[in-house]
Each structure stands twice: as C-alpha cells, then as structure tokens.
Design an enzyme around this catalytic site. Structure first.
Site, PDB file in Angstrom:
ATOM      1  N   ARG A  35       0.828  -1.210   0.000  1.00 58.35           N
ATOM      2  CA  ARG A  35       0.000   0.000   0.000  1.00 58.35           C
ATOM      3  C   ARG A  35       0.860   1.258   0.000  1.00 58.35           C
ATOM      4  O   ARG A  35       0.474   2.267  -0.603  1.00 58.35           O
ATOM      5  CB  ARG A  35      -0.938   0.001   1.200  1.00 58.35           C
ATOM      6  CG  ARG A  35      -2.037  -1.021   0.996  1.00 58.35           C
ATOM      7  CD  ARG A  35      -2.923  -1.114   2.198  1.00 58.35           C
ATOM      8  NE  ARG A  35      -4.077  -1.929   1.881  1.00 58.35           N
ATOM      9  CZ  ARG A  35      -4.867  -2.469   2.790  1.00 58.35           C
ATOM     10  NH1 ARG A  35      -4.631  -2.253   4.069  1.00 58.35           N
ATOM     11  NH2 ARG A  35      -5.889  -3.192   2.425  1.00 58.35           N
ATOM     12  N   LYS A 198     -18.425 -18.445  -0.333  1.00 59.38           N
ATOM     13  CA  LYS A 198     -19.872 -18.358  -0.160  1.00 59.38           C
ATOM     14  C   LYS A 198     -20.624 -17.586  -1.232  1.00 59.38           C
ATOM     15  O   LYS A 198     -20.094 -16.668  -1.835  1.00 59.38           O
ATOM     16  CB  LYS A 198     -20.160 -17.691   1.183  1.00 59.38           C
ATOM     17  CG  LYS A 198     -19.716 -18.535   2.350  1.00 59.38           C
ATOM     18  CD  LYS A 198     -20.061 -17.854   3.637  1.00 59.38           C
ATOM     19  CE  LYS A 198     -19.828 -18.787   4.820  1.00 59.38           C
ATOM     20  NZ  LYS A 198     -20.124 -18.104   6.068  1.00 59.38           N
ATOM     21  N   GLY A 354      -9.769 -10.130  -2.427  1.00 61.46           N
ATOM     22  CA  GLY A 354      -8.706 -10.703  -1.599  1.00 61.46           C
ATOM     23  C   GLY A 354      -8.086 -11.999  -2.066  1.00 61.46           C
ATOM     24  O   GLY A 354      -6.905 -12.047  -2.405  1.00 61.46           O
ATOM     25  N   GLY A 377     -13.064  -4.415  -0.733  1.00 58.13           N
ATOM     26  CA  GLY A 377     -14.480  -4.045  -0.598  1.00 58.13           C
ATOM     27  C   GLY A 377     -14.918  -3.000  -1.611  1.00 58.13           C
ATOM     28  O   GLY A 377     -16.029  -3.082  -2.154  1.00 58.13           O
TER      29      GLY A 377
HETATM   30  P1  AMP Z   1     -14.046 -15.612  -0.385  1.00 57.28           P
HETATM   31  O1  AMP Z   1     -13.426 -14.801   0.726  1.00 57.28           O
HETATM   32  O2  AMP Z   1     -15.511 -15.762  -0.299  1.00 57.28           O
HETATM   33  O3  AMP Z   1     -13.536 -15.188  -1.732  1.00 57.28           O
HETATM   34  O4  AMP Z   1     -13.524 -17.090  -0.149  1.00 57.28           O
HETATM   35  C1  AMP Z   1     -12.184 -17.480  -0.283  1.00 57.28           C
HETATM   36  C2  AMP Z   1     -11.986 -18.783   0.405  1.00 57.28           C
HETATM   37  O5  AMP Z   1     -12.852 -19.753  -0.129  1.00 57.28           O
HETATM   38  C3  AMP Z   1     -10.591 -19.343   0.258  1.00 57.28           C
HETATM   39  O6  AMP Z   1      -9.935 -19.264   1.483  1.00 57.28           O
HETATM   40  C4  AMP Z   1     -10.833 -20.782  -0.160  1.00 57.28           C
HETATM   41  O7  AMP Z   1     -10.060 -21.693   0.578  1.00 57.28           O
HETATM   42  C5  AMP Z   1     -12.287 -20.998   0.133  1.00 57.28           C
HETATM   43  N1  AMP Z   1     -12.859 -22.056  -0.717  1.00 57.28           N
HETATM   44  C6  AMP Z   1     -12.767 -22.166  -2.039  1.00 57.28           C
HETATM   45  N2  AMP Z   1     -13.351 -23.289  -2.476  1.00 57.28           N
HETATM   46  C7  AMP Z   1     -13.833 -23.911  -1.391  1.00 57.28           C
HETATM   47  C8  AMP Z   1     -14.519 -25.147  -1.180  1.00 57.28           C
HETATM   48  N3  AMP Z   1     -14.849 -25.935  -2.209  1.00 57.28           N
HETATM   49  N4  AMP Z   1     -14.866 -25.464   0.080  1.00 57.28           N
HETATM   50  C9  AMP Z   1     -14.543 -24.667   1.106  1.00 57.28           C
HETATM   51  N5  AMP Z   1     -13.883 -23.506   0.977  1.00 57.28           N
HETATM   52  C10 AMP Z   1     -13.530 -23.140  -0.247  1.00 57.28           C
END
Ligand code: AMP
Length: 397
Positions: A35, A198, A354, A377
């Site tokens: 940054r 998610k 991220g 964000g």
């Molecule tokens: P996000 O912050 O929503 O972009 O999620 C990122 C995280 O999702 C990473 O740390 C991944 O390890 C996790 N992730 C990706 N695929 C899966 C999966 N099939 N099951 C559980 N976690 C996952």
C-alpha cells in the site's frame, strides 16, 4: 477524470488521502508494504512538480481516541526509507500544530499527519472535521481506493472544500479506469469467473453481472449451493441452504437473458477439510456423505478453459477451490494459467478481491494478467453496480 497530470501543482500544498493501513509485526516493522509502494507515484508526482505533500491516512481500528499502537508515527522510518526522503510528523491530524507545520512546508517537503481514526468524526463523515482537515492543503488528492466505498470525512466529504481542486491520485485513477473497462465498456465476449467460499456476500455481484456478461463461471465453495439447486447430492460440501432458492433464481435469470451460466461438472472431493485428507474425483451431482468438494475437476477445468480462451474480457473474483491446500490447488492454478494465456493472446483480464489476488500471487501470475485490483471491498461494491462515494465526490467538485 480529475487528472493530476493536468493540474499545476507548483507551489501548492497537496493534501493526499492515502491508504497506509499496512500490517506491522510486534516490533512495528512493516510486513507488507504494497500500500505504501502504491502511493509513491502520486507523492513523487507532486514533489517533482514543485509542490509539497501532506499525507493523511487511517491505521487500524482505534476504539476511543488515540492509542499508541495505532499511531502512524510507527510507520515514519518505513515511509522515509521507501520514499528516500525525510518526512515530518504532526501528532494530531487537525489543529494548530498540524496547521503551522503545513503552513511552513516548503516545496519538495513531506508531512505525515497522525491517524485520522483517532477522531470518531472521520468515519461518521463529519463535515466540520472535514473542514478542519481541508485547512491543511491547497489541493486535495484522493489516492486511497481501498476506502473509496466509504463516505468518510477524508475520503469523500472533504472534497466539497476543494472546488476545482479535487483530484484523483494515480492509484485511484488506475483502479477506476480498469474497473470501468470491465463494468462499463467490456469488449465481448465478456466472461466473469466467480469463486470463493460463499454465495452470500456475492448475490448482488451475481445479479449485476448477469446483466452484463456473456458467460458466468461459478466455482469454489459457492458452487455447491448451485448444485443443490440443480438437485445434486453435495455430501458434506460447503452449502448455504437459505440461498438455494437465490441460486435457482440466478440460474433462471441467466437463462432468460441468454447468459451462459457454467457450473462445474466434476469435483475433487476429500474426506476432511485438510490438505492431507484422502481425495478422489467425483461427479458434482453424486458426492457421498462424509465427503466434501474442495476443488473443481479436470473435465470442468477443460470446459472453463475453452470459454476463457474464447473471451475478450475477463473478470475473476474468488478461487475455484481451497487453493491454500497444495493438494487442492490445481483448479485455481489452471484457471489462473488459462487467464494468463488468454491475456497474452490479447484478452483484457482483471483480477480482484482478496483471495484471487493471493492466488495469482501464489502461482506467480500477477504480472501476466492485465490488472490486479487491490480495492477489496471498494472493488466488490463497484462490480455490484454501486456508486463509490470517494469517486463521486471528486467527480462532482
Ligand atoms: P471468499 O473470501 O468468499 O472469496 O472465499 C475465499 C476462500 O474460499 C478461500 O480461502 C478458499 O479456501 C475458500 N474455498 C474455495 N473453495 C472452497 C470449497 N470448495 N470449500 C470450502 N472452501 C472453499
């Protein structure tokens, strides 16, 4: 664009909002200086143009007023070293001392103000506080894209005190123009690739993107909510029951708009959430109980790669699997490599959010995509179709 290249900065005191919210170790050493490095071009531009610089930033989450561990004074040596220049420090971001230090700055000099968030007025977007900050500069430059989605005093409200003298810094300008390339002027075919844990938190992105893209690729943990909506058996995979209906609606919306929604067909399943878990390939529709999908499978990679290679614009947010585990990284790695290959062939690619940034870092591909957004964000809100107060404020003045 309120471009700093078109503004005469000679003899001007430039009040620059930067994002110096960097991680420190327990001895106050900077452990990731991205940054700070990202703000240097704007700072140098002002200094090289014969102006002086007043830097203001938030740092950490102080609760009630000043706290030593959140003082920006700890960053001084690190900033001086990277800038190659002495930097003065004001113990308070507003008030008499900051006022006289700013008044006495000579062209070429730099002053760093104490943490803006020592005042609760900062996050409240207090106009009076913004006015006090505004006294410190002749021109206002916002180069903190990471906080552009917040209507805080220093990121948005302050611009109204600089009519005709509110500008974007280089980092901000880069982020906005690259995001505009995908959200507003994408060359078709336009493919968005969404992954990560998610569906929640990404619903608005999905809904906004369906109105813009030709192809929407879904991977990562969020794919299982879609698979459940398609009637599949997801075993112990990550699932958000309450969003199954939302996933179904997204599929219907995509179909109605002629958008190709690509859901994985095979997955690498594991008998536990661990790098060392037993693993095997499986159809996404038939995951046995006790097993969970942690990556996309080779057939899916092949299908996704073909779509990526035929795209002219690519937006990638979120890993395809648990790429942090080496045994479940290949889906994310191969998709990242495909994006890099498409980019080399002339496709415009933007990676942001991220974990996809961490993924291109892990696979050493950051310089093989067109742009890596560090906006977090702010970037996500932009692709949700929201206005960013930090951007709007400058455009208005
Ligand atoms: P996000 O912050 O929503 O972009 O999620 C990122 C995280 O999702 C990473 O740390 C991944 O390890 C996790 N992730 C990706 N695929 C899966 C999966 N099939 N099951 C559980 N976690 C996952």
């Amino acid at each position: 664009m309120k471009n700093i290249d078109l503004y005469n900065l000679k003899g001007k005191r430039a009040l620059i909002r930067v994002d110096f919210n960097v991680p420190l170790d327990d001895k106050f050493n900077i452990t990731d200086d991205n940054r700070i490095m990202a703000a240097l071009p704007t700072i140098r531009k002002v200094l090289d143009s014969g102006g002086s610089v007043i830097l203001m930033s938030h740092f950490g989450r102080p609760k009630d007023g000043p706290q030593d561990k959140y003082s920006l004074c700890h960053l001084l040596p690190g900033i001086e070293q990277r800038l190659g220049k002495k930097v003065k420090f004001a113990d308070d971001c507003i008030g008499e001392q900051a006022g006289s230090m700013s008044e006495n700055l000579k062209p070429g000099e730099v002053l760093l103000l104490e943490n803006l968030r020592f005042y609760k007025e900062e996050e409240k977007g207090d106009e009076n506080f913004a006015k006090k900050l505004a006294l410190l500069g002749d021109v206002y430059i916002n180069d903190a894209f990471g906080t552009a989605h917040r209507a805080h005093a220093s990121t948005s409200i302050i611009a109204r005190f600089f009519p005709g003298a509110s500008l974007f810094g280089y980092l901000m300008q880069d982020e906005v123009s690259n995001l505009e390339k995908v959200v507003k002027h994408a060359e078709k075919p336009f493919t968005a690739i969404l992954g990560g844990a998610k569906v929640s938190g990404k619903i608005e992105i999905i809904n906004n993107l369906i109105e813009k893209v030709d192809n929407l690729i879904i991977g990562g943990g969020m794919m299982f909510t879609f698979i459940k909506a398609m009637g599949g058996k997801v075993g112990n995979s990550l699932i958000e029951e309450e969003l199954v209906e939302t996933a179904r609606e997204a599929m219907a919306k995509a179909k109605a708009r002629g958008v190709k929604l690509l859901i994985p067909t095979d997955t690498m399943i594991a008998d536990g959430f661990s790098n060392d878990a037993a693993k095997k390939l499986c159809s996404v529709m038939e995951i046995p109980d006790g097993w969970m999908g942690l990556d996309i499978g080779p057939e899916t990679i092949k299908t996704f790669t073909a779509v990526i290679m035929s795209s002219k614009t690519i937006l990638w947010n979120g890993p395809m699997g648990v790429f942090e585990f080496d045994n479940f990284e290949s889906g994310t790695k191969e998709i990242a490599q495909a994006i890099a290959k498409a980019t080399a062939a002339g496709t415009y690619s933007l990676v942001g959010g991220g974990d996809s940034v961490a993924a291109v870092g892990k696979f050493d591909l950051a310089d093989k995509v067109s742009y890596v957004s560090t906006g977090g964000g702010a970037m996500l809100e932009y692709i949700e179709g929201k206005e960013l107060p930090g951007v709007t404020a400058i455009l208005k003045e």
